[in-house]
Write a protein that holds these residues in place. Structure first.
Motif, PDB file in Angstrom:
ATOM      1  N   LYS A   4       6.719   5.896   9.849  1.00 58.42           N
ATOM      2  CA  LYS A   4       6.070   4.758   9.207  1.00 58.42           C
ATOM      3  C   LYS A   4       4.625   4.743   9.674  1.00 58.42           C
ATOM      4  O   LYS A   4       4.332   4.588  10.857  1.00 58.42           O
ATOM      5  N   GLY A   6       0.718   3.609   9.982  1.00 61.84           N
ATOM      6  CA  GLY A   6      -0.194   2.478  10.009  1.00 61.84           C
ATOM      7  C   GLY A   6      -1.616   2.986  10.099  1.00 61.84           C
ATOM      8  O   GLY A   6      -1.920   3.820  10.957  1.00 61.84           O
ATOM      9  N   SER A  29      -3.951   2.582   1.069  1.00 61.10           N
ATOM     10  CA  SER A  29      -2.879   1.738   0.516  1.00 61.10           C
ATOM     11  C   SER A  29      -2.513   2.100  -0.913  1.00 61.10           C
ATOM     12  O   SER A  29      -1.326   2.070  -1.278  1.00 61.10           O
ATOM     13  N   LYS A  30      -3.504   2.445  -1.748  1.00 66.29           N
ATOM     14  CA  LYS A  30      -3.236   2.733  -3.156  1.00 66.29           C
ATOM     15  C   LYS A  30      -2.909   4.206  -3.393  1.00 66.29           C
ATOM     16  O   LYS A  30      -1.896   4.533  -4.022  1.00 66.29           O
ATOM     17  N   LYS A  33      -0.135   5.156  -0.487  1.00 64.43           N
ATOM     18  CA  LYS A  33       0.970   4.213  -0.349  1.00 64.43           C
ATOM     19  C   LYS A  33       1.325   3.920   1.113  1.00 64.43           C
ATOM     20  O   LYS A  33       2.492   3.781   1.473  1.00 64.43           O
ATOM     21  N   VAL A  34       0.302   3.859   1.961  1.00 67.36           N
ATOM     22  CA  VAL A  34       0.534   3.540   3.368  1.00 67.36           C
ATOM     23  C   VAL A  34       0.946   2.075   3.467  1.00 67.36           C
ATOM     24  O   VAL A  34       0.245   1.187   2.951  1.00 67.36           O
ATOM     25  N   PRO A  35       2.074   1.780   4.116  1.00 65.61           N
ATOM     26  CA  PRO A  35       2.582   0.403   4.126  1.00 65.61           C
ATOM     27  C   PRO A  35       1.775  -0.573   4.972  1.00 65.61           C
ATOM     28  O   PRO A  35       1.752  -1.773   4.688  1.00 65.61           O
ATOM     29  N   VAL A  36       1.125  -0.069   6.014  1.00 67.45           N
ATOM     30  CA  VAL A  36       0.364  -0.960   6.903  1.00 67.45           C
ATOM     31  C   VAL A  36      -1.071  -0.440   6.980  1.00 67.45           C
ATOM     32  O   VAL A  36      -1.317   0.658   7.499  1.00 67.45           O
ATOM     33  N   ASP A  55       1.981  -4.290  15.525  1.00 67.26           N
ATOM     34  CA  ASP A  55       2.590  -3.572  14.404  1.00 67.26           C
ATOM     35  C   ASP A  55       3.587  -2.524  14.886  1.00 67.26           C
ATOM     36  O   ASP A  55       4.572  -2.237  14.195  1.00 67.26           O
ATOM     37  N   GLU A  59       6.316  -4.186  13.002  1.00 68.96           N
ATOM     38  CA  GLU A  59       6.386  -3.507  11.712  1.00 68.96           C
ATOM     39  C   GLU A  59       7.106  -2.162  11.784  1.00 68.96           C
ATOM     40  O   GLU A  59       7.369  -1.540  10.760  1.00 68.96           O
ATOM     41  N   VAL A  61       5.827   0.569  12.998  1.00 65.52           N
ATOM     42  CA  VAL A  61       4.883   1.682  12.857  1.00 65.52           C
ATOM     43  C   VAL A  61       5.100   2.670  14.001  1.00 65.52           C
ATOM     44  O   VAL A  61       5.195   2.279  15.165  1.00 65.52           O
TER      45      VAL A  61
END
Length: 724
Positions: A4, A6, A29-30, A33-36, A55, A59, A61
């Motif tokens: 995951k 970050g 992010s776009k 597609k990194v979640p954090v 995080d 989260e 990470v």
């Protein structure tokens, strides 16, 4: 465990003012597609570190991407433990400090670097340390002279078991032959007793040191942490398991029979420094060998064979101090005696400058001169003809009782090329495919990176100390032995934790081999600079993980690409290349890819940034562990992507090399010739791929090197494969 990611983007040090940080965040992010994805005013500040830690805990990470400063700084701030992967994106030194702020191309560069790092993380895995079986933290010291005894005592004082092997029947080495030694402590003006027995007694009284005298090494097998050493003793062979080895077998005098031009062998009263020691130790005073009469006029001739292309091209380092010491023998015996030292340059480094001045104060005459001949004079005494370089005139010194030649030193590892292989010098008898002894320089001293990593030879876990490593005086030998002991301790301790030693100290990764695709080409075994890969009985590569220094040379050598590290592989770098956005030809924004060695080139690039030196906005830099790890498929990937040129920045190599992995730059140069042939066949100019050697001190030349290459690329025009 699933990764995951970050991404944390720092705005500090001017990054927030020079770049559109929000646009950078959207790349993560776009596009990926990194979640954090988070930004912070100062990421290395306590609040920034706390943001990441929250995080990690909340989260989940486990792969942190830091977009901010160079990976070479603040690494302690961003160390979140062995279970968390950390990747760095250098927006500061390699973007905003070398490019104009708030500029479209600067922003494109920053976004590309983030893309490249995120693309790398697709294949990135947490390294799993290799822990060998039955690891030992004992240290073997080979050689029982001053350096060897010092190394043994220092290692034992640090709490390690030591095995000390000496081929003679008694410890002491050269100390057993000398009458006095140059001072080893302040005020560095008076001669000292060798004090051999006290040193030997300290060894014998130490319960952590096991001594074998009259012994030799029959075989050394294994790797750091698990060397199995067979020792031949008078009572038979014994085997010891040790974690690291210190070679301290010293040096021997240069063959004086080759110095006939200085009267050796012609006149009985021309002797070497070693022979004078024997004379004084036997007679208790300096005498003429021919008559045993006390010498009243003695001349010392420096660089007798040293700094001479016909004999020894190098300075033997200790000769000047030894001659000063022996000159004081004469003066202590008879203050009225005449003592002359003919020298090219006096080298009394460090504290020995006090010793040199003491000799001058006691009446020793130093003459900077080239000795032209030594002849027999009246009464069988000697006459020295020389050219006085200070006065610019010839000089004659006659009625000399004794002439002493400072005939330099050669290492005990020196191979006699006139002997057949089976009769060559054998000390360690390594059971390595790459040979039974340590690789040596052209003068016979064990090869090591003498600039950045003294003591360390090309055989991991084996360290050279004292005059076997390079010419040195006794004071330097003591310091050298202490340093080698510390390196050996570092080796056994880090090996026990599965970590690499120098220069990637602490690296937990090691090469993994997909043997099912191996073609047994032997490239990896032949090109590994450190003998980390042997071969099994079927000629398959047989890796020795604790010998490995994680340079990746084997990975670059393998044509089948079956070798990789969990945190460094051919696909990872390939993904980074493919992640670079290449504008269309009509945009007139060329792209040049730089593969830069992390040891000298990356620091030089960082230094260019620190000094705010501007260079081309068209470049994209990918750090590599060593240019020796360069796999040719990366160049193919770059050309296929439409990259207009590829520049390799690596360390210097050759006799005065700086390559931290010894042969990486040299091997990259060899591979580059094959790249040229490939590009020619594809109809691309071979000059689109070039290599430059740089050191960290060449940072001011970096912009010029890049601009010159860019100019060449612009002459060729766009890569015709752009857009395909």
């Amino acid at each position: 465990m699933a990764k995951k990611v970050g991404v944390y983007i720092c705005k500090g040090c001017g990054i927030g003012e020079a770049l559109d940080v929000d646009a950078l965040a959207k790349v993560a992010s776009k596009e990926y597609k990194v979640p954090v994805v988070k930004t912070c005013d100062v990421l290395c500040a306590p609040e920034g570190i706390e943001l990441i830690k929250q995080d990690l805990a909340g989260e989940g990470v486990n792969l942190v991407v830091i977009a901010g400063c160079s990976a070479r700084v603040n690494y302690d701030h961003f160390d979140f433990g062995p279970e968390i992967l950390v990747e760095r994106v250098n927006l500061r030194e390699q973007v905003i400090w070398t490019q104009p702020p708030d500029d479209e191309d600067t922003q494109m560069m920053a976004e590309d670097y983030l893309r490249m790092t995120l693309a790398k993380t697709k294949n990135l895995e947490l390294p799993e340390p290799f822990i060998g079986e039955n690891l030992s933290k004992s240290i073997l010291v080979v050689g029982g002279g001053l350096a060897g005894m010092t190394a043994a005592l220092e290692a034992a004082a640090a709490g390690h078991q030591v095995v000390l092997v000496e081929k003679e029947n008694a410890l002491g080495g050269w100390l057993n032959r000398v009458y006095k030694i140059a001072p080893l402590a302040a005020p560095f003006t008076e001669l000292q007793d060798p004090d051999v027995q006290a040193r030997v007694q300290a060894i014998n009284d130490n319960p952590r040191i096991k001594v074998y005298t009259g012994a030799t090494i029959a075989s050394t097998a294994g790797a750091p942490g698990m060397f199995d050493v067979t020792i031949n003793t008078s009572g038979g062979a014994v085997t010891e398991r040790v974690g690291a080895i210190i070679l301290a077998t010293g040096a021997k005098p240069y063959d004086p029979e080759k110095l006939g031009h200085l009267g050796y062998g012609q006149f009985a009263d021309v002797v070497t420094q070693a022979q004078l020691e024997d004379l004084v130790k036997t007679a208790g005073r300096v005498v003429r060998p021919s008559s045993q009469e006390e010498a009243a006029k003695v001349a010392f001739i420096q660089c007798a064979g040293s700094r001479d292309p016909e004999h020894l091209s190098y300075c033997s380092a200790a000769c000047c101090v030894e001659s000063i010491k022996q000159a004081l023998y004469v003066k202590e015996q008879n203050p009225e005696a005449a003592v002359y030292v003919f020298y090219k340059d006096i080298r009394s480094s460090g504290q020995y400058e006090h010793f040199y001045k003491q000799a001058q104060m006691r009446g020793v005459v130093f003459v900077k001169a080239d000795v032209e001949s030594i002849e027999e004079g009246e009464g069988g005494k000697l006459a020295i003809s020389a050219q006085d370089l200070m006065m610019g005139a010839p000089t004659l010194l006659d009625e000399v009782d004794v002439v002493v030649l400072a005939n330099g030193m050669v290492p005990s590892t020196l191979v006699d090329e006139n002997l057949p292989p089976e009769e060559q010098t054998r000390i360690l008898n390594l059971q390595y495919r790459q040979g039974p002894e340590l690789p040596t320089l052209k003068y016979g001293f064990p090869d090591s990176h003498f600039i950045c990593f003294p003591y360390e030879t090309r055989r991991t876990g084996i360290y050279a100390a004292g005059s076997v490593r390079r010419p040195m005086d006794m004071l330097q030998a003591v310091e050298d032995a202490t340093g080698a002991a510390l390196k050996a301790i570092q080796c056994v301790e880090m090996t026990a934790r599965g970590m690499a030693v120098h220069p990637r100290s602490g690296d937990l990764s090691f090469p993994e081999f997909m043997m099912t695709r191996c073609t047994q080409c032997k490239r990896c075994t032949e090109e590994c600079p450190f003998g980390a890969i042997n071969e099994d009985e079927k000629a398959n590569p047989l890796p020795n993980p604790t010998r490995c220094r994680r340079c990746g040379t084997c990975m670059g050598a393998c044509p089948e690409r079956i070798i990789s590290f969990k945190n460094y592989s051919v696909p990872m770098i390939g993904n980074m290349v493919k992640a670079i956005e290449v504008p269309e030809e009509d945009e007139e924004k060329p792209r040049v890819l730089i593969f830069a060695c992390e040891n000298d080139a990356i620091p030089a690039l960082d230094m260019a940034g620190i000094n705010r030196l501007n260079y081309s906005k068209w470049v994209r830099i990918i750090p590599v562990r060593c240019l020796g790890s360069l796999n040719l498929v990366w160049v193919n990937d770059a050309m296929s992507k439409g990259i207009d040129g590829v520049l390799l920045l690596g360390c210097k190599h050759g006799d005065d090399y700086q390559c931290h992995f010894m042969k990486g730059s040299e091997l990259a140069g060899i591979r580059l010739s094959k790249v040229s042939e490939t590009l020619d066949r594809l109809g691309l100019e071979s000059e689109r791929v070039q290599m430059e050697e740089v050191s960290i001190m060449d940072y001011d030349k970096i912009p010029g090197i890049i601009e010159k290459f860019i100019e060449k690329i612009e002459e060729f025009g766009p890569n015709p494969m752009k857009g395909f």
